[in-house]
Design an enzyme around this catalytic site. Structure first.
Site, PDB file in Angstrom:
ATOM      1  N   ASP A  98      39.689  43.087  51.944  1.00 42.19           N
ATOM      2  CA  ASP A  98      40.522  42.613  50.831  1.00 42.19           C
ATOM      3  C   ASP A  98      40.685  41.098  51.003  1.00 42.19           C
ATOM      4  O   ASP A  98      41.270  40.640  51.994  1.00 42.19           O
ATOM      5  CB  ASP A  98      41.888  43.312  50.855  1.00 42.19           C
ATOM      6  CG  ASP A  98      42.529  43.379  49.464  1.00 42.19           C
ATOM      7  OD1 ASP A  98      43.128  44.417  49.132  1.00 42.19           O
ATOM      8  OD2 ASP A  98      42.410  42.385  48.702  1.00 42.19           O
ATOM      9  N   ASP A 199      41.505  39.776  45.563  1.00 42.77           N
ATOM     10  CA  ASP A 199      42.868  39.898  45.043  1.00 42.77           C
ATOM     11  C   ASP A 199      43.122  38.846  43.959  1.00 42.77           C
ATOM     12  O   ASP A 199      42.895  37.659  44.194  1.00 42.77           O
ATOM     13  CB  ASP A 199      43.827  39.668  46.222  1.00 42.77           C
ATOM     14  CG  ASP A 199      45.253  40.017  45.908  1.00 42.77           C
ATOM     15  OD1 ASP A 199      45.509  41.199  45.631  1.00 42.77           O
ATOM     16  OD2 ASP A 199      46.103  39.116  45.926  1.00 42.77           O
ATOM     17  N   GLU A 241      39.679  41.658  41.263  1.00 45.16           N
ATOM     18  CA  GLU A 241      40.856  42.219  40.577  1.00 45.16           C
ATOM     19  C   GLU A 241      41.196  41.248  39.465  1.00 45.16           C
ATOM     20  O   GLU A 241      41.618  40.124  39.722  1.00 45.16           O
ATOM     21  CB  GLU A 241      42.052  42.355  41.526  1.00 45.16           C
ATOM     22  CG  GLU A 241      43.260  42.985  40.826  1.00 45.16           C
ATOM     23  CD  GLU A 241      44.562  42.817  41.576  1.00 45.16           C
ATOM     24  OE1 GLU A 241      44.683  41.862  42.367  1.00 45.16           O
ATOM     25  OE2 GLU A 241      45.484  43.636  41.385  1.00 45.16           O
ATOM     26  N   HIS A 315      46.953  50.947  45.343  1.00 44.02           N
ATOM     27  CA  HIS A 315      48.217  50.785  46.081  1.00 44.02           C
ATOM     28  C   HIS A 315      49.310  50.154  45.233  1.00 44.02           C
ATOM     29  O   HIS A 315      50.463  50.028  45.695  1.00 44.02           O
ATOM     30  CB  HIS A 315      47.946  49.940  47.324  1.00 44.02           C
ATOM     31  CG  HIS A 315      47.513  48.559  46.975  1.00 44.02           C
ATOM     32  ND1 HIS A 315      46.291  48.291  46.357  1.00 44.02           N
ATOM     33  CD2 HIS A 315      48.138  47.376  47.084  1.00 44.02           C
ATOM     34  CE1 HIS A 315      46.204  47.000  46.127  1.00 44.02           C
ATOM     35  NE2 HIS A 315      47.302  46.419  46.564  1.00 44.02           N
ATOM     36  N   ASP A 316      48.944  49.729  44.010  1.00 47.73           N
ATOM     37  CA  ASP A 316      49.931  49.130  43.101  1.00 47.73           C
ATOM     38  C   ASP A 316      50.346  50.078  41.985  1.00 47.73           C
ATOM     39  O   ASP A 316      51.223  49.736  41.182  1.00 47.73           O
ATOM     40  CB  ASP A 316      49.349  47.881  42.413  1.00 47.73           C
ATOM     41  CG  ASP A 316      49.091  46.742  43.363  1.00 47.73           C
ATOM     42  OD1 ASP A 316      48.172  45.944  43.074  1.00 47.73           O
ATOM     43  OD2 ASP A 316      49.789  46.649  44.386  1.00 47.73           O
TER      44      ASP A 316
END
Ligand code: TEU
Length: 539
Positions: A98, A199, A241, A315-316
């Site tokens: 990540d 990210d 993302e 995870h969000d």
């Protein structure tokens, strides 16, 4: 376009903090992931997207990095990371790191230096501005509530943070920042990683003085420079993302001829139960026709100029079976239905830890039970704005990120087998009946549906390369589409509702390839789909 390994791969996302603890501190660690690689190999996945494992004070659970080249103390050592990469390779499982480079932690040495003085060598690594009219420089807001500007007494200026005030934004207009990032990326490429998840990468082209954040004018210049300076000549997978991506923008990122990224996460379907022009917390019911339109648009818009990612969870995001399925009466059926509907589409599917066993949201009754900074900040902001606490908690229970972060449920022993210590976040009490161990002993479990879907993708080119066509004239709640490759044609149908719906088959007969009910469905002209029924038929 030359075929790439990640085009017929399935990626599994691990949130390390919640995956498997081995030293009893209540926090997942790298040794825990290593201990579960055989489980993941049995599932059949090809790569693991690891949420951040770098050194961090955990203001945002690792998305605030203080040292990109060292492992977070709670997660273990660099030797553990090297072992994870090596053990993954033995199982043909690549590690996707990540990459969080829109911002760092305020404890990163670059920021510690930058805030020392206005003429410090690192001052321009971040975004500093004078006050305007005695206050914040402009109207930019933080995703985690409030202004995006934090005043620093020492140097009398504000610095920008689009997330928490402990996540100062890096200044990508500074060539030195970009070179530092590329050197760090090459450090990890040399370690043998399989690629990067990037990210909020759409924010690195920001122009703060014009209040431009996403899709800034130099964004794609930076990505092409990054590609050329790091992964461009290697067989790695990169996924950005990009919350603001449209299909046209997605082509800019993922058209192979532009030498940027492999693919992006687009979030159009994720916003369909959010009130127009409002926040994620302002809910509205999902209209299934909207979901059909959004996902079908993405299936048909990229062509050879890009590549789709496919996901319901991360995870969000809240757990899909709770959000749009049924985590009570039709728990198993709806979990399998979402799996079949998504994994038969064109693109690279992502499975978020626990999705493969139907893990659910975990409602809280008091804000003291929340851990996530985004949730806590929103709670306080909305309480001050006069929202009712009941409404705020209702939004949190529907959309809060902690829903996805409750520890992985491995078995029915204490804490679901996640830890022998006190878990950093509450374990969902339903671990007693929703856990890996019980899934593995039940041949009709959700797990084995995911395992079969992954096998089908490996065995059938039509799933990877076939054309997609939505069947238009179906009941609102029936999402049905055709995949076609050469003279092969598959039908996928899903009843996204807790009641029966009629469905007219496009042609009679065929062979049921997978179903969340029984496999011997009478393939007659008109079928009555049962609650959350889904299947794929080779026509
Ligand atoms: O998320 C980007 C982001 O904006 C999300 O926080 C999203 O707005 C919100 O959570 C919707 O639920 C990335 C990471 O995935 C997230 O975990 C980090 O908190 C954030 O960036 C900052 O690094």
């Amino acid at each position: 376009m030359k075929k790439k390994w990640w085009q017929n791969s399935v990626v599994y996302q691990i949130y390390p903090r919640s995956f498997q603890d081995t030293d009893g501190d209540g926090i997942g660690d790298l040794k825990g992931i290593i201990s579960r690689l055989d489980y993941l190999q049995n599932l059949g996945i090809d790569a693991i997207w690891l949420s951040p494992v770098y050194q961090s004070p955990n203001d945002d659970n690792g998305y605030d990095i203080s040292d990109y080249r060292n492992i977070m103390t709670e997660f273990g050592s660099m030797a553990d990371m090297e072992e994870l990469i090596a053990e993954g390779k033995k199982r043909n499982i690549r590690m996707i790191m990540d990459l969080v480079v829109n911002h760092t932690s305020d404890e990163h040495p670059w920021f510690v230096e930058s805030k020392k003085s206005r003429d410090n060598d690192y001052r321009d690594y971040y975004i500093w501005r004078d006050a305007v009219d005695g206050g914040v420089p402009n109207g930019l807001r933080s995703t985690f509530s409030g202004t995006a500007w934090e005043f620093d007494e020492t140097t009398g200026q504000y610095f920008l943070h689009l997330f928490s005030k402990r996540q100062p934004d890096l200044n990508w207009e500074n060539e030195k920042v970009r070179q530092e990032v590329y050197e760090m990326m090459n450090f990890w490429i040399d370690k043998g990683v399989g690629g990067f998840r990037m990210d909020v990468i759409d924010l690195i082209g920001k122009i703060p003085d014009q209040e431009i954040t996403g899709n800034g004018p130099k964004l794609h210049d930076y990505l092409q420079e990054m590609n050329e300076s790091t992964f461009g000549d290697k067989d790695l997978m990169t996924v950005g993302e990009t919350w603001g991506a449209t299909p046209e923008i997605a082509k800019l990122y993922s058209n192979p001829e532009r030498n940027e990224l492999s693919m992006v996460f687009q979030f159009e379907h994720v916003g369909l139960d959010q009130q127009e022009g409002k926040d994620k917390w302002d809910l509205k019911p999902l209209e299934i026709p909207d979901l059909k339109i959004a996902l079908s648009k993405w299936q048909n818009s990229l062509g050879s100029e890009g590549w789709n990612s496919l996901f319901w969870n991360n995870h969000d995001l809240p757990r899909i079976v709770s959000r749009w399925g049924s985590d009570q009466e039709y728990h198993e059926k709806s979990a399998k239905m979402f799996a079949i509907l998504l994994h038969m589409m064109k693109g690279t599917p992502y499975i978020y830890q626990g999705e493969e066993i139907g893990m659910t949201n975990y409602p809280i009754s008091n804000i003291s039970e929340a851990e996530d900074i985004e949730t806590i900040n929103m709670y306080h902001e909305r309480m001050e704005q006069g929202y009712s606490e009941e409404d705020i908690l209702s939004s949190i229970n529907a959309k809060g990120r902690d829903n996805a972060r409750t520890p992985m449920q491995w078995d029915d022993t204490e804490n679901g087998g996640f830890t022998t210590g006190k878990p950093w976040l509450h374990v969902n009490p339903n671990y007693k009946n929703i856990n890996v161990q019980s899934e593995l002993v039940d041949p009709n479990s959700i797990f084995y549906t995911y395992q079969k879907l992954i096998k089908l993708r490996k065995q059938n080119e039509i799933i990877v390369w076939g054309d997609y066509e939505l069947l238009e004239n179906t009941a609102d709640e029936v999402f049905a589409y055709i995949r076609e490759l050469g003279d092969e044609k598959w039908l996928i149908a899903a009843n996204i509702s807790n009641h029966e719906n009629e469905f007219n088959m496009p042609s009679e007969g065929g062979e049921v390839v997978i179903s969340n009910y029984d496999i011997n469905i009478p393939l007659v002209k008109t079928i009555v789909l049962r609650p959350y029924e889904a299947f794929a038929v080779r026509l």
